[in-house]
Structures are given as structure tokens and as C-alpha cells.
Design a protein around this motif. Sequence first.
Motif, short mmCIF file in Angstrom:
data_model
loop_
_atom_site.label_atom_id
_atom_site.label_comp_id
_atom_site.label_asym_id
_atom_site.label_seq_id
_atom_site.Cartn_x
_atom_site.Cartn_y
_atom_site.Cartn_z
N UNK A 51 0.71 14.09 3.60
CA UNK A 51 1.05 12.84 2.90
C UNK A 51 0.61 11.67 3.75
N UNK A 52 -0.10 10.76 3.13
CA UNK A 52 -0.48 9.51 3.79
C UNK A 52 -0.07 8.40 2.84
N UNK A 53 0.99 7.70 3.21
CA UNK A 53 1.53 6.68 2.31
C UNK A 53 1.93 7.33 1.00
N UNK A 111 -12.76 10.01 12.75
CA UNK A 111 -12.53 10.52 11.40
C UNK A 111 -12.88 9.47 10.37
N UNK A 112 -13.28 9.94 9.20
CA UNK A 112 -13.58 9.07 8.07
C UNK A 112 -12.89 9.65 6.85
N UNK A 113 -12.43 8.77 5.97
CA UNK A 113 -11.82 9.20 4.72
C UNK A 113 -12.48 8.48 3.56
N UNK A 114 -12.43 9.11 2.39
CA UNK A 114 -12.99 8.51 1.18
C UNK A 114 -12.07 8.84 0.02
N UNK A 115 -12.23 8.13 -1.08
CA UNK A 115 -11.42 8.36 -2.27
C UNK A 115 -10.11 7.59 -2.20
N UNK A 116 -9.07 8.12 -2.82
CA UNK A 116 -7.76 7.45 -2.83
C UNK A 116 -7.25 7.20 -1.42
N UNK A 117 -7.55 8.13 -0.51
CA UNK A 117 -7.11 7.95 0.87
C UNK A 117 -7.65 6.66 1.47
N UNK A 118 -8.89 6.34 1.18
CA UNK A 118 -9.50 5.14 1.73
C UNK A 118 -8.86 3.88 1.16
N UNK A 119 -8.29 3.99 -0.04
CA UNK A 119 -7.66 2.83 -0.67
C UNK A 119 -6.28 2.53 -0.11
N UNK A 121 -5.41 2.09 2.96
CA UNK A 121 -5.49 1.07 3.99
C UNK A 121 -5.75 1.67 5.35
N UNK A 122 -6.65 1.05 6.08
CA UNK A 122 -7.09 1.57 7.37
C UNK A 122 -5.95 1.64 8.39
N UNK A 126 -4.85 5.08 10.09
CA UNK A 126 -5.00 5.22 11.54
C UNK A 126 -3.67 5.58 12.19
N UNK A 127 -2.59 4.96 11.75
CA UNK A 127 -1.26 5.28 12.28
C UNK A 127 -0.87 6.72 12.02
N UNK A 128 -1.12 7.19 10.80
CA UNK A 128 -0.80 8.58 10.45
C UNK A 128 -1.70 9.52 11.26
N UNK A 129 -2.97 9.20 11.40
CA UNK A 129 -3.89 10.06 12.15
C UNK A 129 -3.45 10.18 13.61
N UNK A 130 -3.05 9.07 14.21
CA UNK A 130 -2.57 9.11 15.61
C UNK A 130 -1.30 9.96 15.72
N UNK A 131 -0.41 9.80 14.75
CA UNK A 131 0.83 10.58 14.74
C UNK A 131 0.53 12.07 14.61
N UNK A 132 -0.39 12.43 13.71
CA UNK A 132 -0.74 13.83 13.51
C UNK A 132 -1.41 14.42 14.75
#
Length: 149
Positions: A51-53, A111-119, A121-122, A126-132
Motif C-alpha cells: 500500500x502506498x497512500x 526506483x521509478x514508478x508509473x501509473x496510479x503510483x506516480x500520481x 506524489x513523489x 519516497x517516504x514509503x520506499x525508504x521505510x520499506x
Amino acid sequence: MKITGERQLTVDNQSAWDSLFDPAILQQCIPGCESVEREDEARYKAVVVMSIGPVKARFSGTFAIADAQAPARCRLVFEGSGGAAGLAKGGADVVLAPADGGTLLTYDAQAQVAGKLAQVGARLIEGVARKLAGEFFDRFETAVTAGQT
């Protein structure tokens, strides 16, 4: 986005290296991981729920080991699809070096994201990626240390 960090492990380089590519340890350490299967010596399939947001998705993807110089360094390359949620891809340079009776593991990931994930917000991504990443390496440190008792 770029994520860097390091961990001091209480195991030797070879043990850390072997653990880094053990499907059972990876499944235990990757947050939200449902499965990890080795396809061949340098390629794995994985399924991860994340889950991201407001976006929750089940990602199916692969990661591969490139430029391996056992037991010192390698590059991990990953790519996954979460259906309507979007895509994620990237890589990480991992270095294992002898240090203070154990191993210093350093990583430099992109890392790069596309689609709904990119919408979403960076900053949130980024916060979720650092946490993971932190969660993965916390679990990895625990798993490799437990394997040495």
C-alpha cells in the motif's frame, strides 16, 4: 528516487552473500511478500502486496542479479507490475565488505514508478520506499544473525 544506506552485520561476507540470495530469507525479509521463487541462478520471481497512500496493489515481478562479484558486490535489477496501480522498476548496487568482525553491507538503490503510483506524489512514494528499505534490512539483519546461532 534514490535510497542509500548501510548495515553492520555480525556474520562474515560469504554468509551475508548466501543469505542475500536465499529465497526463503528474501520472502521473510521483503515487506508484504507472498512468495519468492528462484527461476535460475541469477533470476527470481516474486509477489508482493503493498500500500502506498490510497493505492493498494498486488505486484508480480522479477529481480535479477547482475555484475556479481561474489561475495563482495552485485547489482540487483527489479521490475514489477501492480495491474491498474502501475509499474515499479529499478536497481540497487549492493556491496559487502569485511568490517569489525562482521560485514558492512551498503546499498545504493534507484526506483521509478508509473501509473496510479506516480500520481500519489513523489514525497509520499519516497517516504514509503525508504521505510520499506529500512524494514527489509532490519529483517535481513535479524534473519542472518539468527542463522548464525
